[in-house]
Design a protein around this motif. Sequence first.
Motif, mmCIF file in Angstrom:
data_model
loop_
_atom_site.group_PDB
_atom_site.id
_atom_site.type_symbol
_atom_site.label_atom_id
_atom_site.label_comp_id
_atom_site.label_asym_id
_atom_site.label_seq_id
_atom_site.Cartn_x
_atom_site.Cartn_y
_atom_site.Cartn_z
ATOM 1 N N GLY A 248 82.605 18.560 104.372
ATOM 2 C CA GLY A 248 82.704 19.610 105.379
ATOM 3 C C GLY A 248 82.507 21.000 104.806
ATOM 4 O O GLY A 248 83.198 21.949 105.210
ATOM 5 N N VAL A 249 81.561 21.147 103.858
ATOM 6 C CA VAL A 249 81.300 22.446 103.239
ATOM 7 C C VAL A 249 79.841 22.834 103.433
ATOM 8 O O VAL A 249 78.987 21.998 103.734
ATOM 9 C CB VAL A 249 81.635 22.428 101.731
ATOM 10 C CG1 VAL A 249 83.120 22.123 101.524
ATOM 11 C CG2 VAL A 249 80.765 21.426 100.982
ATOM 12 N N ASP A 250 79.552 24.102 103.242
ATOM 13 C CA ASP A 250 78.197 24.630 103.367
ATOM 14 C C ASP A 250 77.376 24.215 102.142
ATOM 15 O O ASP A 250 77.887 24.228 101.012
ATOM 16 C CB ASP A 250 78.258 26.160 103.467
ATOM 17 C CG ASP A 250 76.917 26.749 103.869
ATOM 18 O OD1 ASP A 250 75.960 26.645 103.082
ATOM 19 O OD2 ASP A 250 76.832 27.334 104.968
ATOM 20 N N PRO A 251 76.106 23.834 102.328
ATOM 21 C CA PRO A 251 75.252 23.479 101.170
ATOM 22 C C PRO A 251 75.162 24.588 100.132
ATOM 23 O O PRO A 251 74.923 24.307 98.948
ATOM 24 C CB PRO A 251 73.886 23.197 101.803
ATOM 25 C CG PRO A 251 74.196 22.823 103.220
ATOM 26 C CD PRO A 251 75.397 23.638 103.604
ATOM 27 N N ALA A 252 75.348 25.839 100.544
ATOM 28 C CA ALA A 252 75.272 26.960 99.606
ATOM 29 C C ALA A 252 76.406 26.929 98.590
ATOM 30 O O ALA A 252 76.369 27.648 97.587
ATOM 31 C CB ALA A 252 75.284 28.287 100.356
ATOM 32 N N ARG A 253 77.419 26.079 98.808
ATOM 33 C CA ARG A 253 78.531 25.968 97.861
ATOM 34 C C ARG A 253 78.340 24.803 96.888
ATOM 35 O O ARG A 253 79.200 24.547 96.051
ATOM 36 C CB ARG A 253 79.852 25.817 98.622
ATOM 37 C CG ARG A 253 80.250 27.060 99.413
ATOM 38 C CD ARG A 253 81.595 26.837 100.088
ATOM 39 N NE ARG A 253 82.673 26.606 99.127
ATOM 40 C CZ ARG A 253 83.887 26.156 99.472
ATOM 41 N NH1 ARG A 253 84.152 25.883 100.743
ATOM 42 N NH2 ARG A 253 84.813 25.968 98.541
ATOM 43 N N ILE A 254 77.244 24.115 97.005
ATOM 44 C CA ILE A 254 76.953 22.991 96.111
ATOM 45 C C ILE A 254 76.103 23.463 94.931
ATOM 46 O O ILE A 254 75.125 24.198 95.112
ATOM 47 C CB ILE A 254 76.199 21.873 96.858
ATOM 48 C CG1 ILE A 254 77.026 21.344 98.034
ATOM 49 C CG2 ILE A 254 75.816 20.743 95.905
ATOM 50 C CD1 ILE A 254 78.260 20.565 97.627
ATOM 51 N N ILE A 255 76.475 23.050 93.736
ATOM 52 C CA ILE A 255 75.627 23.255 92.556
ATOM 53 C C ILE A 255 74.859 21.958 92.329
ATOM 54 O O ILE A 255 75.441 20.941 91.939
ATOM 55 C CB ILE A 255 76.456 23.616 91.314
ATOM 56 C CG1 ILE A 255 77.184 24.950 91.526
ATOM 57 C CG2 ILE A 255 75.548 23.693 90.077
ATOM 58 C CD1 ILE A 255 78.126 25.317 90.391
ATOM 59 N N LYS A 256 73.589 21.996 92.608
ATOM 60 C CA LYS A 256 72.729 20.822 92.461
ATOM 61 C C LYS A 256 72.253 20.744 91.013
ATOM 62 O O LYS A 256 71.709 21.722 90.486
ATOM 63 C CB LYS A 256 71.555 20.925 93.447
ATOM 64 C CG LYS A 256 70.651 19.738 93.495
ATOM 65 C CD LYS A 256 69.755 19.764 94.749
ATOM 66 C CE LYS A 256 69.022 21.065 94.958
ATOM 67 N NZ LYS A 256 68.129 21.022 96.137
ATOM 68 N N THR A 257 72.446 19.588 90.386
ATOM 69 C CA THR A 257 72.077 19.413 88.977
ATOM 70 C C THR A 257 70.938 18.405 88.863
ATOM 71 O O THR A 257 71.072 17.246 89.265
ATOM 72 C CB THR A 257 73.280 18.923 88.162
ATOM 73 O OG1 THR A 257 74.371 19.835 88.346
ATOM 74 C CG2 THR A 257 72.931 18.836 86.679
#
Length: 567
Positions: free
Chosen positions: A271-280
């Motif tokens: 339930g979070v915004d994709p902008a808060r994900i660090i994609k590795t």
Amino acid sequence: MRTTQLLMPTLREEPSDTEVISHKLLVRAGMIRKVAGGIYTYLPLAFRVLQKITQIVREEMDKAGGQEVGLPIVQPRELWDQSGRWQLYGDEMFRLKDRHQRDFCLGPTHEEVITAIVNADVHSYRDLPLLLYQIQDKFRDEIRPRFGLMRAREFIMKDLYSFDVDEDGLDISYRKMYFAYSAIFERLGLDFRVVEADSGAIGGNVSHEFIVLARSGESLVVYCDQCDYAANVEKAEAVFEPVETVTECPPLETVYTPGRKSVAEVTEFLGVDPARIIKTLIYMVDDVPHAILIRGDRELNEVKLKNYLQATEMFMAPEDMVKEITGASIGSVGPVGLKIKILADLEIQGMSDAFCGANRDDYHLAHVLPGRDFVPDAYADLRNVEAGDSCPRCRGELLATRGIEVGHIFKLGTKYSQAMDAGFLDEDGVKRHFVMGCYGIGISRVMAAAIEQKHDDDGIIWPMAIAPYQVIIVPVNVGDEQQVECAERLYRELQEAGVEVLYDDREERAGVKFKDADLIGIPLRITIGPKSLKQNKVEIKKRWEAESELVDQDKIVDVVLSLIGKA
């Protein structure tokens, strides 16, 4: 030209093996025919278009000081070994052997040949600058030829090479070509934009692409609504607005995320915004593993990454390799505790209370703070710019559009002259390497791009400057003596006035003739029918307009000359 004498095999049905509109219409209009995948024959109408494009290009090259040469299509391996590109160019190069088993290639480009020629015959700074160009076929063994002339294996190209004594001279040559190219596309009658671009396999440190705007284009470009900044997405600079360092962030927390691997799956579950994900992302860069960090709502720009790392070979690691390097599957990898090189996009340094993979299948970490929980080896601009981002020049808003690359100019510097030890003696008698530029236009690609930009449901709408014929005369009934007499007279008068005119003298129904005229895209159509003849008039219709108008027969030549810009 009379249509009864013209090879114009038009088709009513859409060819099944065509994809983009230019391919469909060029085949339907009887302009090209496929010989093999990515290899085409140009029939008379298309060849006339190509000749006109070529002539405009030639005139502007000559006006800018270019000298036309003829370079060989077949090139020896030795030249490409000197530049180091025989292996680097890859499988796109058509390679062949002669009867003595010596290696040759069909020229995909001509930097090596032209550099060798100038090196052999130009010895003094007094002989520079030089602008040498050619217009001929090029050959590239595309892994998947498609889109007709847009991505062909054999295509017609103009390439010019500049040779200067120094960077200041190169700047002058580059500007000449920049303005010459702009003049070419203005004369061609195409809506285009000049954008900053990546130099790719050709090399060099400065380059611009000339993009014909079209919704079907493969190139995505961004441009500013406030200034003249424009670039393709491979080159467009992302703006990072510095943020205050976050000093308070909850400690790391491990979160169970069963079966969630993609950004979309993880954000929905948490339930979070994709902008808060660090994609590795794990990449192998010249056999060294790298972790590349990008914000979850952004896309990695591989061209920027490869250029930043100055990589020769680079690829995204497959599942088994990722597991071996990190201990986790793709989608569960993160930078915290990772023991390989970490390169992060600029936006990562502005993130706080973020989420990332825990390097453990089915788990992610919450409350991640860059700088506290991990420290990248470097931050760099690695993402694709998007519409709505800030302009790197003036901070205006960037807009996006699609287009087709039809021209590309490069500052090569001494990339090839140094590799091939090609140079001249300066004023002091010291040998120096030529400072070079490279400037290409895809002639056949321009023809296809013009159609992608200018067409409707009925067919092609050629710009006047490159139309195969400027006018088509269509008598409604060739069995009517009065109509034929009028058509013959206008045909003769227009030819005498220097107009390129096609006379449809076929014994076909008027509707068939009208459909063919629209399909092949002739700009002006003169229709001769019984009603207009009774008024001593003929009907003239512009291809790009729905309505026609009646014009007195004795004024039609003047009207036509005015419309094609010869009055």
